[in-house]
Design an enzyme around this catalytic site. Structure first.
Site, mmCIF file in Angstrom:
data_model
loop_
_atom_site.group_PDB
_atom_site.id
_atom_site.type_symbol
_atom_site.label_atom_id
_atom_site.label_comp_id
_atom_site.label_asym_id
_atom_site.label_seq_id
_atom_site.Cartn_x
_atom_site.Cartn_y
_atom_site.Cartn_z
ATOM 1 N N GLY B 121 0.823 -1.211 0.000
ATOM 2 C CA GLY B 121 0.000 0.000 0.000
ATOM 3 C C GLY B 121 0.853 1.255 0.000
ATOM 4 N N TYR B 122 1.408 1.592 -1.157
ATOM 5 C CA TYR B 122 2.234 2.802 -1.274
ATOM 6 C C TYR B 122 1.467 3.900 -2.028
ATOM 7 C CZ TYR B 122 6.480 0.159 0.172
ATOM 8 O OH TYR B 122 7.422 -0.583 0.846
ATOM 9 N N SER B 123 1.138 3.668 -3.312
ATOM 10 C CA SER B 123 0.555 4.717 -4.159
ATOM 11 C C SER B 123 -0.821 5.138 -3.673
ATOM 12 C CB SER B 123 0.425 4.226 -5.597
ATOM 13 O OG SER B 123 1.677 3.944 -6.141
ATOM 14 N N SER B 155 -1.473 -4.009 -6.291
ATOM 15 C CA SER B 155 -1.520 -5.309 -6.978
ATOM 16 C C SER B 155 -1.893 -6.415 -6.006
ATOM 17 C CB SER B 155 -0.165 -5.627 -7.612
ATOM 18 O OG SER B 155 0.074 -4.718 -8.654
ATOM 19 N N GLU B 239 21.921 -9.098 -5.383
ATOM 20 C CA GLU B 239 22.548 -8.844 -6.668
ATOM 21 C C GLU B 239 21.537 -8.033 -7.479
ATOM 22 O OE1 GLU B 239 22.362 -9.808 -9.952
ATOM 23 O OE2 GLU B 239 20.506 -10.959 -9.921
#
Lengths: 375, 386
Positions: B121-123, B155, B239
């Site tokens: 839950g960022y945007s 998503s 990596e």
């Protein structure tokens, strides 16, 4: 797994850069462009003493015996400085002799090339810079064991300063009729006429052959079987030009970034605007990418890998396409001053115009990539 | 320069290959039990969370071993390493670095086992590229935070059990990056509503998430209060070469090669058209450049040199290639390019139409190309910040 340079190679890079920064800043480059020879004999001699001219020439030929990866290090710096010199041509001529010559031929021509006392050049492409076998038009008429050359070669890099010329010619109409020979400047019937080039840091010339006699002992390899050698030399040349393009493109990016970091419009540095920032970021992305392709191609050439031609074509295609655009974009980002003779950015744009078709433009190499990739 | 591997590295590669020979389910199988069994065995090998320290259940794999493992998996088109994508990619790394002992024990084993999904839950509707401007509020009340606001483009929200959530816990801050906290939220919490969003391909992989007085225990805060921004940036030694992504692009290019032989232009195979040949080669050169750029990044990492924002180069290449390959394929299909899966005349069962409608997942998610260019211009070239 290690895709980086050794400490020795980094040291070499630092030395070359320091030498060029001290001895040949762009104001000096501009002065050399005005001279008849177009380069500095004294700087050339010092570079030869430092071992940079003979870097890739075999030890028995008087050179250092290093590979194309090491050459890339030097040429990147030479390209960054737009340093005018017959280095690339001399290295390529020596490569042709080293790879295809007899012991006698090597000892005859290589030491002079390695110590810088004689300058080399290669005439191994067709007349409009064509790289296919059919493009090589210069005719040689067999005369006993010797050959007589009649015709001309255009677009020969450093022709007017060259003492030793490696020349491709044909004795029939097919791919199996191509030969490679050394023609010395003093040869009777050889006439060299300078071209007028857009990039004044890069001298080129036209060779006229009027019954020039090539003796059998000047043939590199056997008569009629030189196409593979010529193609390989073209690949070596294309990879070397790519290395110069990496350096020159970084030079153009540096000048333009510096400009964007000091030019003020609308009350702020223009480098703050994304319309300026993004093209600069794109230049960086492209340079880093064709740099990777160039390094890998050089390494494969040193390894004599059958994958080398594909790698060279990927590198030169990408470099030709991008550097040409970098030249145009960087002048445009300078605004009106970029259009002046006085500002240095135009020198890079002109170098891009020279480098784009040199040993194959983007379209030539993309078509070759498609073929080699089985498309 | 040397592109050979050490005997130890070769031995590890052989081990991975032998494992895949024995355990890899058939490509594209719909037998979910077979895939689950494969995931269990991968987990037993400790190849899930391979880069993490062994103490917390990871594999302790070196940078080079991580590359080899990912490379071999990608070469064989194996399922992902672990079933909980977001949990493995950033929730667990953040937990390892900032979590309490209790939080680590509670969540990390489940993430490794792929027991359930995590979402992110960022945007927000008003905070996309400018993420730090986020407005979703959390106010502390005793041992709980009361969360109100909205998230979007989340998503797999509808299939997730937990969410890693960024909220604003302080408003009177000088820099907008301050005053943000990170909470771990159960999706079943009262007051939390998920509404799927249909994307342009017709699928519903992402959603809007609404918070209406959702109560989150303070013990579920990850990191310090108002210090949530840095939790999103992992310092673990992953990596970052993106070499394994090259395999997917190469596979697409190989499929285009086959497609171009079966489609026609002016009565001849499209593969003979010089324009298509040139575009094919252009894409090929860029994919190879990506691979080699990755090798150069990897070399830097192996030498212990700092690897900075230059990895944005390959993100941009990938974004451009995902778009270009779809466009190239549709143009090769010519008139047939307008058809979609289900039509009997569509080439490749509509693969390229799906491709041409799904690139935003890669291209927009995780930072748009313009943001990547800003990153390079500012952090690498030293141009002034926006």
């Amino acid at each position: 797994m290690n895709f980086g340079f050794t400490e020795e190679q980094e040291l070499l890079r630092a030395e070359v850069r320091k030498f060029l920064d001290q001895n040949c800043p762009l104001e000096e480059v501009r002065k050399l462009c005005e001279t008849p020879e177009g380069f500095s004999r004294s700087l050339w001699e010092r570079m030869a003493e430092l071992g940079w001219v003979g870097l890739t020439i075999s030890e028995e030929g008087g050179g250092v015996g290093l590979g194309w990866v090491d050459l890339v290090v030097v040429l990147e710096e030479v390209g960054r400085s737009l340093f005018p010199s017959p280095l690339l041509s001399t290295v390529l001529a020596a490569k042709a002799v080293d790879l295809n010559g007899t012991e006698a031929q090597k000892s005859r021509w290589l030491p002079g090339l390695a110590d810088g006392s004689r300058i080399g050049a290669v005439a191994i492409t067709g007349d409009e810079g064509r790289l296919d076998a059919a493009g090589i038009a210069l005719e040689g008429r067999p005369d006993g064991d010797d050959f007589t050359l009649d015709g001309e070669k255009l677009l020969v890099m450093d022709a007017q300063n060259a003492d030793i010329l490696v020349v491709a010619f044909r004795t029939g109409s097919g791919e199996e009729d191509l030969s490679l020979a050394v023609v010395e400047r003093s040869a009777k019937g050889l006439n060299i006429e300078p071209h007028r080039t857009m990039d004044l840091t890069r001298r080129m010339g036209r060779l006229h052959f009027d019954g020039v006699r090539v003796s059998a002992d000047a043939l590199l390899g056997s008569a009629g079987s030189a196409w593979a050698a010529i193609e390989h030399l073209q690949d070596c040349a294309a990879a070397a030009v790519c290395a110069e393009m990496v350096g020159a493109a970084e030079g153009a990016l540096k000048l333009t970034t510096d400009f964007a970091n000091q030019r003020v419009q609308f009350g702020q540095l223009i480098g703050r605007f994304q319309g300026v920032k993004h093209p600069l970021a794109e230049m960086f992305i492209d340079i880093e990418s064709f740099k990777s392709l160039c390094y890998y191609a050089a390494w494969l050439l040193d390894e004599c890998s059958p994958e080398a031609p594909l790698a060279v074509s990927r590198a030169k295609a990408y470099a030709s396409e991008s550097f040409a655009r970098i030249g145009v974009d960087s002048v445009q980002l300078h605004g009106a001053v970029g259009y002046t003779w006085e500002y240095d950015i135009q020198l890079y744009l002109k170098r891009a115009k020279w480098a784009r078709p040199a040993f194959g433009d983007a379209e030539h190499h993309y078509q070759r990539v498609a073929k080699l990739r089985g498309f | 320069m040397d592109f050979n591997f050490t005997p130890e590295e070769e031995a590890f590669r052989d081990e991975v290959r032998a494992f895949l020979d024995e355990n890899l389910p058939e490509n594209g199988t719909r037998d979910m039990e077979a895939v689950a069994e494969f995931q269990r065995r991968i987990r037993e090998k400790r190849w899930v969370g391979f880069s993490w320290p062994k103490e917390i259940g990871g594999g302790g794999g070196s940078i080079m071993e991580q590359v080899i493992l990912k490379e071999e998996m990608a070469r064989r088109k194996a399922p992902a390493l672990g079933a909980c994508f977001m949990g493995l990619a950033w929730v667990a790394p953040a937990l390892i670095e900032y979590g309490t002992e209790e939080q680590k024990q509670r969540f990390i084993p489940d993430i490794l086992d792929g027991k359930y999904q995590w979402c992110t839950g960022y945007s927000e509707p008003g905070s996309g590229s400018d993420l730090a401007s986020l407005q979703c509020r959390a106010v502390r009340e005793g041992d709980e935070y009361i969360v109100n606001g909205q998230k979007i483009w989340t998503s797999i929200a509808m299939w997730s059990k937990w969410m890693i959530l960024l909220v604003r816990t302080q408003t009177d801050v000088e820099a907008k990056h301050d005053g943000i906290s990170c909470l771990l939220v159960e999706m079943e919490s009262p007051g939390l509503t998920v509404r799927p969003i249909k994307n342009m391909a017709g699928g519903d992989m992402f959603a809007e998430v609404f918070f209406d007085d959702v109560r989150v225990p303070v013990e579920n805060r990850l990191g310090e209060e108002n210090q949530g921004w840095k939790v999103t940036v992992s310092a673990l030694a992953h990596e970052r070469s993106s070499i394994s992504e090259v395999y997917g692009l190469t596979r697409s290019l190989e499929r285009i090669k086959v497609l171009a032989k079966s489609c026609h232009r002016n009565g001849r195979p499209a593969s003979e058209d010089p324009g298509f040949r040139s575009r094919f080669a252009r894409a090929d050169a860029r994919i190879e450049a990506m691979r080699l750029n990755g090798m150069r990044f990897l070399t830097k990492q192996l030498r212990g040199e700092p690897l900075g924002s230059e990895t944005s180069i390959n993100k941009l290449h990938r974004a451009q290639l995902e778009i270009e390959l779809g466009e190239l394929a549709l143009e090769i299909e010519g008139g047939l390019g307008v058809l979609v899966q289900g039509d009997s005349a569509v080439p490749d069962d509509g693969l390229w139409q799906r491709h041409a409608l799904s690139w935003p997942e890669v291209v927009i998610g995780g930072g748009t190309p313009n943001i990547q260019k800003n990153i390079i211009a500012e952090r690498v070239l030293g141009l002034p910040k926006d």
